[in-house]
Design a protein around this motif. Sequence first.
Motif, short mmCIF file in Angstrom:
data_model
loop_
_atom_site.label_atom_id
_atom_site.label_comp_id
_atom_site.label_asym_id
_atom_site.label_seq_id
_atom_site.Cartn_x
_atom_site.Cartn_y
_atom_site.Cartn_z
N VAL A 59 -8.86 2.77 -0.90
CA VAL A 59 -9.50 2.99 0.49
C VAL A 59 -9.31 4.43 0.56
O VAL A 59 -8.38 5.38 0.36
N ILE A 74 -4.25 4.32 -1.02
CA ILE A 74 -5.16 4.93 0.33
C ILE A 74 -5.02 6.47 0.38
O ILE A 74 -3.94 6.98 0.50
N CYS A 82 -6.67 9.30 2.82
CA CYS A 82 -7.26 9.83 4.03
C CYS A 82 -7.20 11.47 4.08
O CYS A 82 -6.19 11.57 4.88
N MET A 131 -2.91 -1.01 8.83
CA MET A 131 -2.90 -1.62 7.68
C MET A 131 -1.70 -2.44 7.76
O MET A 131 -1.50 -3.80 7.43
N GLU A 147 -10.92 7.23 3.65
CA GLU A 147 -11.58 7.42 4.99
C GLU A 147 -11.69 9.11 5.36
O GLU A 147 -10.65 9.74 5.12
N THR A 207 -16.22 5.54 5.14
CA THR A 207 -15.15 4.64 4.69
C THR A 207 -15.46 4.10 3.33
O THR A 207 -16.66 3.71 3.10
N ILE A 262 -14.34 1.54 0.28
CA ILE A 262 -13.13 0.39 0.03
C ILE A 262 -13.83 0.00 -1.51
O ILE A 262 -15.03 -0.40 -1.73
N MET A 317 -3.26 5.29 9.75
CA MET A 317 -3.60 4.25 8.97
C MET A 317 -2.58 3.32 8.54
O MET A 317 -3.09 1.95 8.29
N ASP A 327 0.10 5.43 1.12
CA ASP A 327 -0.54 5.88 1.84
C ASP A 327 -0.61 7.48 1.77
O ASP A 327 0.42 8.15 2.06
N ALA A 377 1.04 -1.21 -0.20
CA ALA A 377 -0.14 0.21 -0.06
C ALA A 377 0.84 1.21 -0.02
O ALA A 377 1.92 1.57 0.48
N ALA A 416 -8.22 1.18 11.00
CA ALA A 416 -7.51 0.82 9.91
C ALA A 416 -7.21 -0.44 9.68
O ALA A 416 -7.36 -1.10 8.66
#
Length: 363
Positions: free
Chosen positions: A133, A92, A94, A33, A135, A183, A185, A29, A21, A19, A350
Amino acid sequence: MNNLIILENAKMLKTNLKAVDFFCSGGGMSSGMQNSGIKILAGIDYDNTCKETYEANIKGAKFIHADVFEYKEETLEKELNLQKNDDNLVLIGCSPCQFWSIINTDKEKSSKSKSLLVEFRRFVEYFNPGYVVVENVPGVLRRKDESGLEDFIVWLNNQGYKVHCKIHNVSEYGVPQSRKRLTLIANRITDSELEPVKFEGKKLTVYDVIGEHNGFPKVPAGHKDETGFMHTVAGLKQINIDRLKLTEKNGGSRMSYANNEDLAPKCHKNDTTNFKDTYGRIWWDRQSPTITTKFFSISNGRFAHPEEDRAISLREGAVLQSFPKDYIFKTTSVANTARMIGNAVPPKYAASIGKAIIQNHTK
């Protein structure tokens, strides 16, 4: 039962999920994860003061200091040797949520943050990862046209992603806090709509994670903890200490002195209906209120300790956010630390998102 757990852990170890982020801050997060079994390649953030904290906790990940408005997809591709259409890649996003928050913030100052989801989408379109993802605060969903969320979901659907996009309370996922979060996904690997994996057992309460019985010694207002535990508490004026002495233990409020000419704040004097949480104590047997960036101040919400005459400490706020007790915060002030903690995605929440992705990927 133990065999099942061992089998599930073995599956997690065999996954090649990785991932990146975006807007990683101090790593809430990324931490969750990573703990779920997903490898974190990098965290990206414009705030370089997050770098030391992120790197101290997210081992093996690279911190990329970049402004997403200027950062290019090709640059990220080369920097991390990423591949397009990688089924094992999770992106991801956020993004900071001040503009969409119901909490009173400077909307003009935070207006740039409202376009961050649009900028994140550029990278999703370019890489077409296996999973996406997002958030954020519920306000992004309530104003999904303006935030760009609705167009993003339409695009994801058109690209073959199965999209879950709902508001969840993190208290259902092992976090001892009431905190509602949007959230999203998106999964293009299977036809399954993925939801965060709920915590098994009773909801955790404040009593389950802080207090002397959990390794938090009694300390006065203004206590400075020079160790890495950071059981540091903001100072209080004597009038606020006097107010707390009159405030009932375990969930008491400023109603205890609302009609006291000497102690009631001028703006709240004789007011027994508005802003009841201000100067209030947290309950032992409930989840904490939402941990904001101002949780170190009793005048900014229900952030007083359940029984001690002080605000909750930095480490108590972090634990209520579900950070591990040994999480390292490399910051320079109480306010900076609290901001990093309050803005974070609760790591246990997370992890529940990560578990959903792993379970789907290892079917």
